[in-house]
Write a protein that holds these residues in place. Structure first.
Motif, mmCIF file in Angstrom:
data_model
loop_
_atom_site.group_PDB
_atom_site.id
_atom_site.type_symbol
_atom_site.label_atom_id
_atom_site.label_comp_id
_atom_site.label_asym_id
_atom_site.label_seq_id
_atom_site.Cartn_x
_atom_site.Cartn_y
_atom_site.Cartn_z
ATOM 1 N N PHE A 45 -4.750 14.129 4.204
ATOM 2 C CA PHE A 45 -4.669 12.726 4.590
ATOM 3 C C PHE A 45 -3.865 12.608 5.888
ATOM 4 C CE2 PHE A 45 -2.907 8.369 3.372
ATOM 5 C CZ PHE A 45 -4.059 7.716 3.757
ATOM 6 N N ARG A 78 -3.286 -4.668 -0.770
ATOM 7 C CA ARG A 78 -2.264 -3.726 -0.311
ATOM 8 C C ARG A 78 -1.078 -3.633 -1.275
ATOM 9 N NH1 ARG A 78 -3.953 -0.817 1.004
ATOM 10 N NH2 ARG A 78 -2.675 0.154 2.590
ATOM 11 N N ILE A 79 -1.204 -2.755 -2.252
ATOM 12 C CA ILE A 79 -0.070 -2.543 -3.148
ATOM 13 C C ILE A 79 -0.052 -1.090 -3.654
ATOM 14 C CG2 ILE A 79 -1.396 -3.684 -5.022
ATOM 15 C CD1 ILE A 79 2.401 -3.703 -4.934
ATOM 16 N N ILE A 90 4.691 5.997 2.463
ATOM 17 C CA ILE A 90 4.693 7.265 3.215
ATOM 18 C C ILE A 90 5.482 7.045 4.507
ATOM 19 C CG2 ILE A 90 3.246 8.886 4.528
ATOM 20 C CD1 ILE A 90 0.969 8.217 2.440
ATOM 21 N N TYR A 103 0.184 11.359 6.997
ATOM 22 C CA TYR A 103 1.435 12.152 7.014
ATOM 23 C C TYR A 103 1.765 12.541 8.470
ATOM 24 C CZ TYR A 103 -0.420 12.730 2.250
ATOM 25 O OH TYR A 103 -0.989 12.516 1.028
ATOM 26 N N LYS A 105 -7.307 2.138 -5.385
ATOM 27 C CA LYS A 105 -8.524 2.827 -5.816
ATOM 28 C C LYS A 105 -8.893 2.441 -7.248
ATOM 29 C CE LYS A 105 -7.457 4.954 -1.976
ATOM 30 N NZ LYS A 105 -8.151 4.767 -0.724
ATOM 31 N N TYR A 125 -5.044 9.079 -6.168
ATOM 32 C CA TYR A 125 -6.269 9.141 -6.973
ATOM 33 C C TYR A 125 -5.986 9.612 -8.401
ATOM 34 C CZ TYR A 125 -8.155 8.663 -2.324
ATOM 35 O OH TYR A 125 -8.420 8.199 -1.064
ATOM 36 N N ASN A 154 -7.211 14.275 -0.132
ATOM 37 C CA ASN A 154 -8.199 13.538 0.663
ATOM 38 C C ASN A 154 -8.323 14.268 1.995
ATOM 39 O OD1 ASN A 154 -9.750 11.694 2.026
ATOM 40 N ND2 ASN A 154 -8.225 10.043 1.998
ATOM 41 N N GLY A 203 0.846 -1.193 0.000
ATOM 42 C CA GLY A 203 0.000 0.000 0.000
ATOM 43 C C GLY A 203 0.884 1.246 0.000
ATOM 44 N N SER A 204 0.365 2.348 -0.559
ATOM 45 C CA SER A 204 1.211 3.551 -0.574
ATOM 46 C C SER A 204 1.383 4.112 0.840
ATOM 47 C CB SER A 204 0.689 4.607 -1.545
ATOM 48 O OG SER A 204 -0.620 4.979 -1.239
ATOM 49 N N ASN A 205 0.473 3.760 1.746
ATOM 50 C CA ASN A 205 0.666 4.131 3.160
ATOM 51 C C ASN A 205 2.032 3.692 3.670
ATOM 52 O OD1 ASN A 205 -1.717 5.303 3.822
ATOM 53 N ND2 ASN A 205 -2.682 3.436 4.557
ATOM 54 N N ASP A 223 1.417 13.067 -3.534
ATOM 55 C CA ASP A 223 0.664 11.832 -3.310
ATOM 56 C C ASP A 223 -0.471 11.763 -4.332
ATOM 57 O OD1 ASP A 223 -0.949 9.781 -2.433
ATOM 58 O OD2 ASP A 223 -0.807 10.318 -0.315
ATOM 59 N N ALA A 257 -1.041 16.143 -1.214
ATOM 60 C CA ALA A 257 -1.922 15.141 -1.815
ATOM 61 C C ALA A 257 -2.705 15.827 -2.937
ATOM 62 C CB ALA A 257 -2.890 14.602 -0.768
#
Ligand code: PLP
Length: 364
Positions: A124, A233-234, A103, A127, A225, A199, A172, A98-100, A196, A168
């Motif tokens: 978001f 999770r990628i 981050i 961060y 998304k 989307y 978001n 996941g991009s989380n 980020d 972002a």
């Protein structure tokens, strides 16, 4: 050592009392609490793709060989495939859970106690979350009433301790983008700017072409998304090569599962199918916006993402969220200083819009 007090003394002081990140409600947790069974719940609270992933992903996963073998830690095939999709060299790309997770890794790479991270709020929350875990200080730069970022305020917030600037776009939860001219001015500061683009596929706007001229540009993307892979999770990032090498060096080994690698391969082989779903979501976004605008007690904000931010002008967003939840419709609600009395509604299928509108009419 006795009891939890003793243990707390050993926890890093900046994390004592840390409250974490508040993730969206999962339908499973509502079983028996709302009128609708979990499978009947309409989930418009986490910006997931209502159409799911490509059928090719499901087929390939059902027949996946070698799930007993670790994935390639160097992500060679994966980086090559992402390179073709993102139009960036493979050695600039790092994939993650996941991009989380990217981050989080970026913050771990740059930020230590006392370092500062610029955050254009409301935005978001990850961060802030990752910065605080690392002992860094979040420097909040408030957006204006229409949630636009003020370039001057960002510049004024920069100090010798600034390590990262997060932007972002689309943002978001507000759904608006950072105009390219503003982005370029912020890149001119020379500090690492994390754009980020979770989307991106819904906005069609990307900072990627600026990579060539700006060695401080980092672009993050997600498969959650547009490709409907939130559950697997990628995500990936495109970094200046030296930063990519550091990210590869500090990441947890095998940070992308074999299943996620397969899902990326099959998604990228089925772009026409996925683009059809993206187009349907973009079209539905416009209809949802028009429908929400018909309620004089709601104020939807234009969005370039797969969700719409809505100010609630009568009653409380908290109560509205609960009333919709009772009817089996999940939305995200906010009530804090820069996100007063508002909800965020993910764009669903046409029948989800219809169900939401029916529920809102009943509550009007
Ligand atoms: C702006 C933004 N960035 C990153 C993410 C994280 O996405 P992922 O599922 O790839 O971790 C989200 C998810 O909601 C998001 O809204």
């Amino acid at each position: 050592m006795t009891g939890s007090d003793g243990i707390e003394k050993l926890i890093r002081p900046n994390l004592v009392g840390f409250t974490g990140y508040s993730a969206s409600t999962s339908p499973d947790t509502l079983a028996g609490k709302v009128e609708v069974p979990p499978e009947g719940i309409i989930k418009m609270n986490a910006n997931e793709n209502p159409y799911g992933c490509s059928p090719r992903v499901l087929k390939a996963l059902a027949h996946a060989p070698n799930l007993n073998i670790y994935p390639d830690d160097g992500q060679q095939e994966l980086r090559k495939r992402l390179s073709a999709y993102a139009a960036a060299p493979a050695d600039c790309i790092v994939a993650g859970h996941g991009s989380n997770s990217l981050i989080d890794l970026l913050v771990r790479l740059f930020v230590g106690p006392g370092d500062e991270v610029i955050n254009c709020v409301p935005t978001f929350d990850i961060y802030r979350f990752s910065t605080e875990i690392c002992g860094g200080t979040v420097v909040n730069v408030p957006r204006d009433d229409d949630f636009e970022v003020s370039v001057n305020s960002v510049k004024k917030a920069i100090s010798p301790k600034t390590k990262l600037i997060f932007l972002a776009t689309p943002n978001n939860p507000t759904g608006n983008i950072v105009p390219q001219t503003d982005l370029l001015k912020i890149l001119e500061t020379g500090l690492p700017v994390v754009v980020d683009e979770a989307y991106y596929e819904f906005s069609g706007e990307t900072a990627m072409p600026y990579r060539k001229n700006y060695q401080n540009l980092i672009v993050l993307r997600s498969f959650s998304k547009w490709a409907g892979l939130a559950g697997l999770r990628i995500g990936y990032g495109v970094f200046p090569p030296r930063i990519a090498a550091y990210m590869m060096a500090i990441k947890i080994p095998h940070n992308v599962s074999v299943a996620a690698e397969i899902a990326v391969r099959e998604s990228l082989a089925d772009l026409a199918y996925l683009q059809g779903k993206i187009n349907a979501i973009i079209e539905e976004r416009s209809r949802l916006f028009d429908e929400l605008q018909k309620f004089n007690w709601l104020k939807p904000y234009p969005s370039r993402a797969n969700f719409i931010y809505v100010a609630v002008l009568r009653g409380t967003a908290a109560a509205l969220h609960l009333e919709l939840q009772q009817k089996g419709i999940l939305v995200r609600y906010f009530d804090r200083s820069l996100l007063k009395n508002s909800i965020r509604v993910s764009v669903g299928k046409p029948e989800h819009t219809d169900a939401l509108v029916r529920a809102l009419k009943e509550l009007s």
